[in-house]
Motif scaffolding. Structure first.
Motif, PDB file in Angstrom:
ATOM      1  N   UNK A  93       0.838  -1.188   0.000  1.00 31.72           N
ATOM      2  CA  UNK A  93       0.000   0.000   0.000  1.00 31.72           C
ATOM      3  C   UNK A  93       0.878   1.245   0.000  1.00 31.72           C
ATOM      4  N   UNK A  94       0.370   2.349  -0.539  1.00 37.16           N
ATOM      5  CA  UNK A  94       1.106   3.608  -0.662  1.00 37.16           C
ATOM      6  C   UNK A  94       0.941   4.418   0.618  1.00 37.16           C
ATOM      7  N   UNK A  95       2.029   4.585   1.385  1.00 37.46           N
ATOM      8  CA  UNK A  95       1.969   5.356   2.615  1.00 37.46           C
ATOM      9  C   UNK A  95       2.481   6.776   2.433  1.00 37.46           C
ATOM     10  N   UNK A  96       3.352   7.002   1.458  1.00 28.50           N
ATOM     11  CA  UNK A  96       3.894   8.334   1.167  1.00 28.50           C
ATOM     12  C   UNK A  96       3.458   8.747  -0.244  1.00 28.50           C
ATOM     13  N   UNK A  97       2.627   9.758  -0.337  1.00 28.05           N
ATOM     14  CA  UNK A  97       2.094  10.201  -1.629  1.00 28.05           C
ATOM     15  C   UNK A  97       2.596  11.610  -1.925  1.00 28.05           C
ATOM     16  N   UNK A  98       3.342  11.750  -3.049  1.00 22.16           N
ATOM     17  CA  UNK A  98       3.900  13.039  -3.455  1.00 22.16           C
ATOM     18  C   UNK A  98       3.266  13.437  -4.790  1.00 22.16           C
ATOM     19  N   UNK A  99       2.520  14.527  -4.762  1.00 22.59           N
ATOM     20  CA  UNK A  99       1.880  15.037  -5.974  1.00 22.59           C
ATOM     21  C   UNK A  99       2.224  16.507  -6.175  1.00 22.59           C
ATOM     22  N   UNK A 100       3.418  16.878  -5.784  1.00 16.65           N
ATOM     23  CA  UNK A 100       3.794  18.294  -5.836  1.00 16.65           C
ATOM     24  C   UNK A 100       4.159  18.763  -7.241  1.00 16.65           C
ATOM     25  N   UNK A 101       4.415  17.841  -8.149  1.00 14.93           N
ATOM     26  CA  UNK A 101       4.800  18.224  -9.509  1.00 14.93           C
ATOM     27  C   UNK A 101       3.613  18.201 -10.461  1.00 14.93           C
ATOM     28  N   UNK A 102       2.423  17.993  -9.935  1.00 10.49           N
ATOM     29  CA  UNK A 102       1.236  17.901 -10.772  1.00 10.49           C
ATOM     30  C   UNK A 102       0.437  19.205 -10.715  1.00 10.49           C
ATOM     31  N   UNK A 103      -0.189  19.529 -11.797  1.00 11.87           N
ATOM     32  CA  UNK A 103      -1.026  20.732 -11.835  1.00 11.87           C
ATOM     33  C   UNK A 103      -2.431  20.370 -11.378  1.00 11.87           C
ATOM     34  N   UNK A 104      -2.589  20.203 -10.096  1.00 10.44           N
ATOM     35  CA  UNK A 104      -3.857  19.746  -9.526  1.00 10.44           C
ATOM     36  C   UNK A 104      -4.755  20.945  -9.242  1.00 10.44           C
ATOM     37  N   UNK A 105      -5.995  20.859  -9.680  1.00  7.92           N
ATOM     38  CA  UNK A 105      -6.978  21.911  -9.440  1.00  7.92           C
ATOM     39  C   UNK A 105      -7.850  21.537  -8.238  1.00  7.92           C
ATOM     40  N   UNK A 106      -8.805  22.411  -7.915  1.00  9.66           N
ATOM     41  CA  UNK A 106      -9.703  22.147  -6.793  1.00  9.66           C
ATOM     42  C   UNK A 106     -10.522  20.877  -7.016  1.00  9.66           C
ATOM     43  N   UNK A 107     -10.924  20.624  -8.259  1.00 12.88           N
ATOM     44  CA  UNK A 107     -11.682  19.403  -8.544  1.00 12.88           C
ATOM     45  C   UNK A 107     -10.827  18.167  -8.341  1.00 12.88           C
ATOM     46  N   UNK A 108      -9.529  18.268  -8.682  1.00 11.04           N
ATOM     47  CA  UNK A 108      -8.626  17.151  -8.449  1.00 11.04           C
ATOM     48  C   UNK A 108      -8.423  16.883  -6.968  1.00 11.04           C
ATOM     49  N   UNK A 109      -8.361  17.957  -6.173  1.00 10.45           N
ATOM     50  CA  UNK A 109      -8.241  17.808  -4.720  1.00 10.45           C
ATOM     51  C   UNK A 109      -9.483  17.127  -4.155  1.00 10.45           C
ATOM     52  N   UNK A 110     -10.637  17.473  -4.701  1.00  8.51           N
ATOM     53  CA  UNK A 110     -11.886  16.853  -4.250  1.00  8.51           C
ATOM     54  C   UNK A 110     -11.875  15.349  -4.512  1.00  8.51           C
ATOM     55  N   UNK A 111     -11.401  14.940  -5.679  1.00 10.93           N
ATOM     56  CA  UNK A 111     -11.314  13.509  -6.005  1.00 10.93           C
ATOM     57  C   UNK A 111     -10.329  12.801  -5.075  1.00 10.93           C
ATOM     58  N   UNK A 112      -9.208  13.460  -4.792  1.00  7.39           N
ATOM     59  CA  UNK A 112      -8.214  12.865  -3.899  1.00  7.39           C
ATOM     60  C   UNK A 112      -8.766  12.731  -2.480  1.00  7.39           C
ATOM     61  N   UNK A 113      -9.430  13.774  -2.006  1.00 12.25           N
ATOM     62  CA  UNK A 113      -9.956  13.768  -0.629  1.00 12.25           C
ATOM     63  C   UNK A 113     -11.037  12.710  -0.431  1.00 12.25           C
ATOM     64  N   UNK A 114     -11.710  12.340  -1.510  1.00 11.71           N
ATOM     65  CA  UNK A 114     -12.764  11.332  -1.394  1.00 11.71           C
ATOM     66  C   UNK A 114     -12.210   9.962  -1.012  1.00 11.71           C
ATOM     67  N   UNK A 115     -10.894   9.776  -1.134  1.00  6.79           N
ATOM     68  CA  UNK A 115     -10.280   8.492  -0.776  1.00  6.79           C
ATOM     69  C   UNK A 115      -9.818   8.465   0.683  1.00  6.79           C
ATOM     70  N   UNK A 116      -9.954   9.581   1.391  1.00  8.45           N
ATOM     71  CA  UNK A 116      -9.467   9.667   2.770  1.00  8.45           C
ATOM     72  C   UNK A 116     -10.480   9.081   3.744  1.00  8.45           C
TER      73      UNK A 116
END
Length: 245
Positions: A1-24
């Protein structure tokens, strides 16, 4: 399983953050998250809402977020220490122990220090909720305002301060609270005994109703029996001999 997630080089928008947060959710394996992109306060507020149901993430680093201000950072702070009431403090997220926000727009020094306090608090205390509760109670006592502490919680608050606070804090609490009202509140043992008595009274009332019904049925049988003997007597039947036999 992925314990360290680095997405700092991606052009993530608010909608992308919403999709990511849905997995929390509760089964989320992520422990450390580094996130950067074209999102602002809305993205941080979405993460803050997700932290209410997450108990795995211990570190979040927001980097290169040019649109983030105090509003977004304060949403994260509230998720880790919601001071609306004592119960909301207890129900806050106590797993997250490190938050860093790098924003081109800049945040106030006060908010930056509060974010640092999350890390400082986790280093000093193994149980993060205790100092948060102490801090909340201190502020309320100093303001002489304990509306967020319900009367039924006061005995538990006193017990908590006795175990984890100072004598000075306990003294100020007792002086600032309406003591007659507090001590009129029943103890836990009294509540338990009162509940037990109420249950016994309900059972007793049910038995009384059942007994009354049985007595009514018995009286009906007695009257029917008398009618039957009277009928036999009118028909010339020797009821006395029948009873003796």
């Amino acid at each position: 399983s992925c314990q360290n997630l680095h997405l700092c080089a991606r052009n993530i928008t608010n909608s992308g953050v919403t999709m990511l947060a849905s997995t929390f959710d509760e089964n989320c394996p992520i422990k450390r998250l580094t996130l950067g992109g074209n999102f602002g306060d809305s993205g941080l507020k979405t993460i803050a809402d997700a932290l209410e149901r997450n108990n795995s993430i211990i570190s979040i680093h927001f980097t290169g977020c040019g649109l983030v201000s105090d509003a977004g950072a304060n949403a994260i702070l509230k998720a880790t220490n919601n001071c609306d009431s004592l119960q909301s403090v207890i129900d806050s997220n106590h797993t997250l122990t490190s938050v860093r926000v790098q924003s081109d727009q800049g945040m106030s020094e006060e908010v930056i220090n509060k974010l640092r306090w999350i890390r400082f608090n986790s280093v000093l205390h193994s149980n993060a909720v205790k100092p948060k509760m102490i801090s909340y109670l201190k502020e309320k006592i100093e303001r002489n305002s304990l509306e967020g502490v319900g009367i039924k919680m006061m005995p538990f608050v006193i017990e908590f301060i006795c175990q984890h606070g100072s004598h000075s804090l306990l003294y100020r609490l007792l002086r600032s609270w309406n003591m007659p009202i507090m001590f009129s509140n029943p103890s836990r043992e009294r509540i338990r005994m009162t509940t037990l008595v109420e249950k016994l009274e309900q059972k007793n009332n049910a038995l009384a109703c059942s007994l009354q019904l049985e007595r009514g049925e018995s009286e009906m049988l007695r009257l029917e029996n008398e009618k039957l003997w009277k009928l036999l007597k009118d028909m010339g039947y020797d009821t006395k001999r029948a009873k003796d036999s």
